[in-house]
Motif scaffolding. Sequence first.
Motif, PDB file in Angstrom:
ATOM      1  N   GLN A  54       0.835  -1.200   0.000  1.00  0.00           N
ATOM      2  CA  GLN A  54       0.000   0.000   0.000  1.00  0.00           C
ATOM      3  C   GLN A  54       0.874   1.256   0.000  1.00  0.00           C
ATOM      4  O   GLN A  54       0.621   2.195  -0.749  1.00  0.00           O
ATOM      5  CB  GLN A  54      -0.935   0.009   1.212  1.00  0.00           C
ATOM      6  CG  GLN A  54      -1.911   1.176   1.226  1.00  0.00           C
ATOM      7  CD  GLN A  54      -2.917   1.096   0.099  1.00  0.00           C
ATOM      8  OE1 GLN A  54      -3.501   0.049  -0.143  1.00  0.00           O
ATOM      9  NE2 GLN A  54      -3.130   2.187  -0.592  1.00  0.00           N
ATOM     10  N   VAL A  55       1.905   1.263   0.816  1.00  0.00           N
ATOM     11  CA  VAL A  55       2.801   2.420   0.882  1.00  0.00           C
ATOM     12  C   VAL A  55       3.534   2.590  -0.451  1.00  0.00           C
ATOM     13  O   VAL A  55       3.662   3.715  -0.954  1.00  0.00           O
ATOM     14  CB  VAL A  55       3.795   2.295   2.056  1.00  0.00           C
ATOM     15  CG1 VAL A  55       4.861   3.375   1.992  1.00  0.00           C
ATOM     16  CG2 VAL A  55       3.049   2.365   3.387  1.00  0.00           C
ATOM     17  N   LYS A  56       3.997   1.491  -1.041  1.00  0.00           N
ATOM     18  CA  LYS A  56       4.674   1.567  -2.338  1.00  0.00           C
ATOM     19  C   LYS A  56       3.743   2.123  -3.408  1.00  0.00           C
ATOM     20  O   LYS A  56       4.136   2.971  -4.215  1.00  0.00           O
ATOM     21  CB  LYS A  56       5.187   0.193  -2.766  1.00  0.00           C
ATOM     22  CG  LYS A  56       6.400  -0.276  -2.011  1.00  0.00           C
ATOM     23  CD  LYS A  56       6.819  -1.660  -2.473  1.00  0.00           C
ATOM     24  CE  LYS A  56       7.923  -2.212  -1.607  1.00  0.00           C
ATOM     25  NZ  LYS A  56       8.280  -3.586  -1.963  1.00  0.00           N
ATOM     26  N   ASP A  58       0.983   3.979  -2.941  1.00  0.00           N
ATOM     27  CA  ASP A  58       0.696   5.383  -2.644  1.00  0.00           C
ATOM     28  C   ASP A  58       1.869   6.280  -3.041  1.00  0.00           C
ATOM     29  O   ASP A  58       1.680   7.315  -3.676  1.00  0.00           O
ATOM     30  CB  ASP A  58       0.389   5.571  -1.155  1.00  0.00           C
ATOM     31  CG  ASP A  58      -0.915   4.926  -0.730  1.00  0.00           C
ATOM     32  OD1 ASP A  58      -1.739   4.577  -1.598  1.00  0.00           O
ATOM     33  OD2 ASP A  58      -1.101   4.755   0.492  1.00  0.00           O
ATOM     34  N   ALA A  59       3.076   5.876  -2.679  1.00  0.00           N
ATOM     35  CA  ALA A  59       4.262   6.679  -2.984  1.00  0.00           C
ATOM     36  C   ALA A  59       4.469   6.786  -4.495  1.00  0.00           C
ATOM     37  O   ALA A  59       4.814   7.862  -5.001  1.00  0.00           O
ATOM     38  CB  ALA A  59       5.494   6.070  -2.317  1.00  0.00           C
ATOM     39  N   ASN A  88       9.819   3.335   8.240  1.00  0.00           N
ATOM     40  CA  ASN A  88       8.574   2.880   8.866  1.00  0.00           C
ATOM     41  C   ASN A  88       8.049   3.935   9.831  1.00  0.00           C
ATOM     42  O   ASN A  88       6.843   4.168   9.915  1.00  0.00           O
ATOM     43  CB  ASN A  88       8.802   1.565   9.612  1.00  0.00           C
ATOM     44  CG  ASN A  88       9.127   0.427   8.672  1.00  0.00           C
ATOM     45  OD1 ASN A  88       8.879   0.498   7.472  1.00  0.00           O
ATOM     46  ND2 ASN A  88       9.696  -0.623   9.218  1.00  0.00           N
ATOM     47  N   VAL A  91       6.322   6.751   7.941  1.00  0.00           N
ATOM     48  CA  VAL A  91       4.997   6.350   7.456  1.00  0.00           C
ATOM     49  C   VAL A  91       3.997   6.346   8.609  1.00  0.00           C
ATOM     50  O   VAL A  91       2.888   6.882   8.490  1.00  0.00           O
ATOM     51  CB  VAL A  91       5.055   4.972   6.765  1.00  0.00           C
ATOM     52  CG1 VAL A  91       3.660   4.472   6.436  1.00  0.00           C
ATOM     53  CG2 VAL A  91       5.911   5.051   5.510  1.00  0.00           C
ATOM     54  N   SER A 108      -4.671   6.555   3.042  1.00  0.00           N
ATOM     55  CA  SER A 108      -3.247   6.500   3.370  1.00  0.00           C
ATOM     56  C   SER A 108      -2.451   7.360   2.392  1.00  0.00           C
ATOM     57  O   SER A 108      -1.471   8.001   2.778  1.00  0.00           O
ATOM     58  CB  SER A 108      -2.757   5.054   3.345  1.00  0.00           C
ATOM     59  OG  SER A 108      -3.025   4.448   2.092  1.00  0.00           O
ATOM     60  N   LYS A 109      -2.880   7.417   1.155  1.00  0.00           N
ATOM     61  CA  LYS A 109      -2.208   8.243   0.149  1.00  0.00           C
ATOM     62  C   LYS A 109      -2.288   9.727   0.527  1.00  0.00           C
ATOM     63  O   LYS A 109      -1.297  10.449   0.447  1.00  0.00           O
ATOM     64  CB  LYS A 109      -2.853   8.003  -1.215  1.00  0.00           C
ATOM     65  CG  LYS A 109      -2.265   8.818  -2.337  1.00  0.00           C
ATOM     66  CD  LYS A 109      -2.968   8.469  -3.630  1.00  0.00           C
ATOM     67  CE  LYS A 109      -2.722   9.482  -4.701  1.00  0.00           C
ATOM     68  NZ  LYS A 109      -3.472   9.173  -5.923  1.00  0.00           N
ATOM     69  N   LEU A 112       0.069  10.441   3.443  1.00  0.00           N
ATOM     70  CA  LEU A 112       1.463  10.531   2.997  1.00  0.00           C
ATOM     71  C   LEU A 112       1.723  11.844   2.253  1.00  0.00           C
ATOM     72  O   LEU A 112       2.758  12.481   2.444  1.00  0.00           O
ATOM     73  CB  LEU A 112       1.813   9.350   2.092  1.00  0.00           C
ATOM     74  CG  LEU A 112       2.087   8.027   2.775  1.00  0.00           C
ATOM     75  CD1 LEU A 112       2.352   6.936   1.731  1.00  0.00           C
ATOM     76  CD2 LEU A 112       3.255   8.127   3.723  1.00  0.00           C
TER      77      LEU A 112
END
Length: 122
Positions: A54-56, A58-59, A88, A91, A108-109, A112
């Motif tokens: 998810q973080v990847k 979004d980034a 971490n 984030v 989450s996007k 960030l």
Amino acid sequence: MKFRDLALGAALLVTPLAAASAMPVATFLAKADALEKKGAMAVFSKDLKLLMNQVKKDAGELSAANKAAAAAGKPKAYCTPGGVKLSNRDVLAAMRAVPVAQRATTSSKDALKAHLARRYPC
């Protein structure tokens, strides 16, 4: 039997759409908190990979939007000094910076993006 087959088919159609959508901060933090409680055993949890992906995602989307804005001559959301890596802690700080009342409706996007804009203003 037909209703069951129809319900299963509908669930299979909806699942990819849900996976592609943004994750609410409340869900992200609930999963992250559960992983922290697992300690070293968190490595074996499917939620760890889910959060990392998810973080990847979004980034990547934020970076692409920033590049597109720059190419179009529009203001960028944030101005990082080169290839910045988020830890971490970064984030989690971004997610926890969202007020509790807004966590269920903030992706989450977006969390960030707000974090990057605060940390690396243009």
